[in-house]
Scaffold this active site. Structure first.
Site, PDB file in Angstrom:
ATOM      1  N   ASP A 102      95.861 -47.606   9.833  1.00  0.00           N
ATOM      2  CA  ASP A 102      95.426 -48.880   9.276  1.00  0.00           C
ATOM      3  C   ASP A 102      94.829 -49.689  10.422  1.00  0.00           C
ATOM      4  OD1 ASP A 102      95.164 -51.486   8.465  1.00  0.00           O
ATOM      5  OD2 ASP A 102      97.050 -51.547   7.350  1.00  0.00           O
ATOM      6  N   PHE A 158     102.453 -54.063   8.225  1.00  0.00           N
ATOM      7  CA  PHE A 158     101.817 -54.835   7.148  1.00  0.00           C
ATOM      8  C   PHE A 158     100.547 -54.122   6.734  1.00  0.00           C
ATOM      9  CE2 PHE A 158      99.050 -58.076   5.325  1.00  0.00           C
ATOM     10  CZ  PHE A 158      99.916 -58.651   4.402  1.00  0.00           C
ATOM     11  N   LYS A 200      88.501 -56.864   7.411  1.00  0.00           N
ATOM     12  CA  LYS A 200      88.460 -58.031   8.302  1.00  0.00           C
ATOM     13  C   LYS A 200      87.128 -58.142   9.074  1.00  0.00           C
ATOM     14  CE  LYS A 200      93.427 -58.917   8.932  1.00  0.00           C
ATOM     15  NZ  LYS A 200      93.607 -60.312   8.576  1.00  0.00           N
TER      16      LYS A 200
END
Ligand SMILES: Cc1ncc(COP(=O)(O)O)c(C=O)c1O
Length: 404
Positions: A223, A138, A252
């Site tokens: 990532d 993702f 995040k």
């Protein structure tokens, strides 16, 4: 007089792409939250690995308030001190020489993918554009990142997807050997798959990817949107693996709750994102950068990072104790404070049923897919809150078992 908003306002006024829980939290402090009715919750969700210092940590509140009185925003026709300090701090702490600032993980990955394509175009020409990614990965919700992500449900139904993207199997180097060649510009991978089910990469897999990228002059993109900024017990997970990427994305926890993202890269690669090739109005916003700098400086300390390792052990012990009593988990896994508990076959697909029960018991948790209960709490969650949160989780699980 404005009316107090209710959960039904969500259905009335907001597009239906989310289905939030009924409770509406209105206040947070550390790892505890309170809803409109004053009910208290322990937070094992951490805003999906965002609130790395819990809610309203004084270091972040001070940074935000201090900057709020000075300067909020200029856009990139000017630069600003907090953005420059943040970029320098990230460079000094990592493999990177250069930083691009943005507002989210998806944007950081969009920048990384565009940079990789542009770098390959600049150095090898048009043919070298293939991107290798992995099943279940993702990388965000922009159209490029859902296409690179390995969950087709997120890109289907939106028309033709961008071409030149192939997917191998995570932790299976042979599957990558079949896909990578001189036309590959980049391999994008999460050092630990988050949304895909909390699956850490095998060290040999990441080392092998590095070697395959080097052999094919392709760029390795990590990532670290979910794994970064202390989550796994080091500032970035790549540091634990001893494998450095060419490009790393982070968001995040970077802002601890304030929206910010960054793409880190090297002097070899950065020039391809030359003047005018890419940009963002808000990227490098002074308020966001000031908060992110405070978060990085506070988290990248032995005290916080060693605390993550200790709390990981505590989480595991509690989950194993719960499992000895109730036998619902097949495996507890993860790194640092990104922890997944996969359900046994008898409870296949029922991790998501734990969440509303946990909310009723006063605990916020997450899932990673329908079969894995996920926890991504504050990196500084107090031991007492872990114990109380686990007692509430056990009550929720006992109800799930009773209802089976
Ligand atoms: C590994 C990874 N990459 C990218 C993203 C997307 O980040 P954002 O939602 O900030 O765009 C996420 C979000 O869950 C993620 O876990």
């Amino acid at each position: 007089m404005t009316q107090t908003p209710t959960r039904s306002d969500f259905d009335q006024y907001m597009v239906p792409n989310y289905a939030p829980q009924k409770a509406i939290p209105v206040r947070g402090e550390g790892s505890r939250l309170w809803d409109q009715q004053g009910k208290e919750y322990i937070d094992f969700a951490g805003g999906i690995a965002v609130n790395a210092l819990g809610h309203c940590h004084p270091v972040l509140v001070d940074a935000l308030k201090d900057q709020a009185d000075k300067l909020w925003h200029l856009a990139n026709v000017y630069t600003n001190e907090p953005a420059l300090k943040l970029a320098r701090s990230l460079v000094e702490r990592t493999f990177a020489d250069k930083v691009y600032l943005c507002n989210s993980g998806g944007e950081a990955n969009e920048a990384a993918l565009k940079l990789a394509r542009r770098w390959a175009y600049d150095h090898h020409g048009e043919r070298k554009n293939r991107i290798v990614s992995f099943g279940k990965s993702f990388h965000g919700r922009t159209f490029f990142t859902v296409s690179v992500g390995g969950q087709p449900k997120y890109s289907q139904g939106f028309g033709p997807v961008p071409g030149g993207i192939v997917h191998g199997d995570f932790n299976d180097l042979d599957s990558v050997r079949d896909l990578i060649d001189a036309d590959t510009c980049a391999v994008m991978v999460e050092p630990m798959q988050g949304e895909g089910g909390i699956i850490p990469a095998d060290p040999e897999f990441l080392k092998g990817l590095r070697e395959l990228c080097d052999a094919n002059d392709a760029l390795l993109i990590f990532d670290e949107v979910q794994t970064g900024v202390g989550r796994t017990g080091s500032l970035y997970a790549y540091m634990q693996y001893g494998v450095a990427p060419d490009i790393l994305t982070t968001a995040k926890a970077l802002g601890g709750g304030f929206p910010v993202g960054a793409m880190l890269t090297t002097d070899r690669v950065a020039p391809s994102l030359g003047l005018g090739t890419h940009g963002s109005t808000y990227g490098g916003n002074a308020l966001a950068s000031a908060v992110a700098l405070a978060a990085v400086e506070h988290i990248d300390t032995p005290e916080v990072l060693e605390g993550v390792a200790k709390r990981h052990d505590l989480f595991r012990e509690h989950l194993e104790t719960i499992n000895r009593k109730h036998g619902v988990f097949k495996e507890v896994r993860g790194m640092g404070l990104l922890i997944g508990a996969e359900m046994r076959p008898e409870y296949e697909g029922r991790a998501k049923d734990i969440l509303p029960l946990a909310i009723e018991e006063g605990l916020m948790a997450l899932v990673a897919g329908p079969n894995v209960l996920r926890m991504a709490p504050s990196l500084v969650i107090p031991e007492a809150d872990i114990a109380e949160g686990m007692a509430r989780l056990e009550r929720a699980i006992a109800r799930l078992v009773a209802d089976q």
